[in-house]
Design a protein around this motif. Structure first.
Motif, PDB file in Angstrom:
ATOM      1  N   TRP A  96      16.441  58.435   7.655  1.00 45.55           N
ATOM      2  CA  TRP A  96      15.669  59.581   8.107  1.00 45.55           C
ATOM      3  C   TRP A  96      15.462  59.479   9.605  1.00 45.55           C
ATOM      4  N   MET A 102      16.768  67.853   4.910  1.00 49.15           N
ATOM      5  CA  MET A 102      16.957  67.240   3.597  1.00 49.15           C
ATOM      6  C   MET A 102      18.313  67.614   3.014  1.00 49.15           C
ATOM      7  N   LEU A 105      20.987  64.997   2.191  1.00 53.38           N
ATOM      8  CA  LEU A 105      20.881  64.096   1.042  1.00 53.38           C
ATOM      9  C   LEU A 105      21.748  64.586  -0.111  1.00 53.38           C
ATOM     10  N   ARG A 110      17.908  64.523  -3.103  1.00 54.65           N
ATOM     11  CA  ARG A 110      17.144  65.674  -2.618  1.00 54.65           C
ATOM     12  C   ARG A 110      16.149  66.121  -3.689  1.00 54.65           C
ATOM     13  N   VAL A 113      13.212  63.690  -3.669  1.00 59.34           N
ATOM     14  CA  VAL A 113      12.338  63.910  -2.518  1.00 59.34           C
ATOM     15  C   VAL A 113      11.502  65.172  -2.714  1.00 59.34           C
ATOM     16  N   GLU A 114      12.116  66.224  -3.261  1.00 56.35           N
ATOM     17  CA  GLU A 114      11.380  67.474  -3.489  1.00 56.35           C
ATOM     18  C   GLU A 114      10.253  67.271  -4.507  1.00 56.35           C
ATOM     19  N   TRP A 156      12.856  57.910   3.996  1.00 61.76           N
ATOM     20  CA  TRP A 156      12.505  59.217   3.440  1.00 61.76           C
ATOM     21  C   TRP A 156      11.195  59.150   2.660  1.00 61.76           C
ATOM     22  N   LEU A 167       5.929  60.750  -0.051  1.00 62.71           N
ATOM     23  CA  LEU A 167       6.753  61.254   1.041  1.00 62.71           C
ATOM     24  C   LEU A 167       6.369  60.549   2.334  1.00 62.71           C
ATOM     25  N   PRO A 171       7.984  67.814   6.417  1.00 63.86           N
ATOM     26  CA  PRO A 171       8.829  68.633   7.291  1.00 63.86           C
ATOM     27  C   PRO A 171       7.964  69.265   8.385  1.00 63.86           C
ATOM     28  N   LEU A 178       9.813  73.136   1.878  1.00 62.41           N
ATOM     29  CA  LEU A 178      11.018  72.375   1.544  1.00 62.41           C
ATOM     30  C   LEU A 178      12.145  73.365   1.280  1.00 62.41           C
TER      31      LEU A 178
END
Length: 181
Positions: A96, A102, A105, A110, A113-114, A156, A167, A171, A178
């Motif tokens: 990162w 994102m 990824l 992804r 992470v979401e 990340w 997280l 962002p 996201l």
């Protein structure tokens, strides 16, 4: 009877000396094996170290290329609508860095992470697995835990408590949402 006792003592001393010699031989054999294994261990550590450095270098170069391609793709997508291309091959999770979307990824990373970003607090692998559409089998949980650890290594996610992931970076900018997929 004194003669019999003397003979027994001599036999006992001889037996003890024979056992001592056998023990010494076993110790010497084990020391020899230990020296050989120590040499093998050092050689394997060197191979492991070289491979680790190579993997880190490849990941860094791939991340830079992915970031460059992502910015090129974003510019191209703004001018022409293109269907997403599925890449086949090694899955690389870039480190990162500020401004890295994102979108670089791989899909499953992804998704992870979401899910973590949408959570109200740190999450465990067993909580994430069903939310990314996998069965809650222990193999899937362990595989996801490995991916979570990789995302932590690459910056990340964070793991403030063992097994609890959150997280690492929200962002920034006016598009704090996201990305949709």
């Amino acid at each position: 009877m004194a003669v019999e006792e003397a003979v027994a003592m001599v036999s006992l001393v001889e037996e003890l000396r024979a056992r001592e010699a056998a023990a010494r031989a076993r110790v010497e054999a084990l020391e020899s094996q230990l020296a050989e294994l120590t040499g093998q261990l050092e050689a394997e550590r060197e191979v492991w170290s070289r491979l680790r450095v190579t993997c880190e270098t490849v990941a860094q170069v791939t991340a830079e290329i992915s970031a460059r391609n992502a910015s090129d793709s974003t510019e191209a997508a703004e001018s022409v609508s293109v269907a997403p291309v599925r890449k086949v091959g090694a899955i690389m999770v870039p480190h990162w860095r500020e401004g890295l979307p994102m979108g670089v990824l791989p899909d499953v990373y992804r998704d992870i992470v979401e899910v973590v970003a949408d959570a109200s607090g740190p999450m465990q692998a067993k909580q994430i697995v069903p939310r990314i559409g996998l069965p809650t089998a222990s193999a899937k949980i362990e595989g996801t835990r490995g991916k979570l650890k990789r995302l932590v290594e690459r910056g990340w996610l964070t793991e403030d408590q063992p097994g609890r992931f959150s997280l690492a970076h929200r962002p920034a900018g006016e598009n704090s949402e996201l990305p949709e997929r």
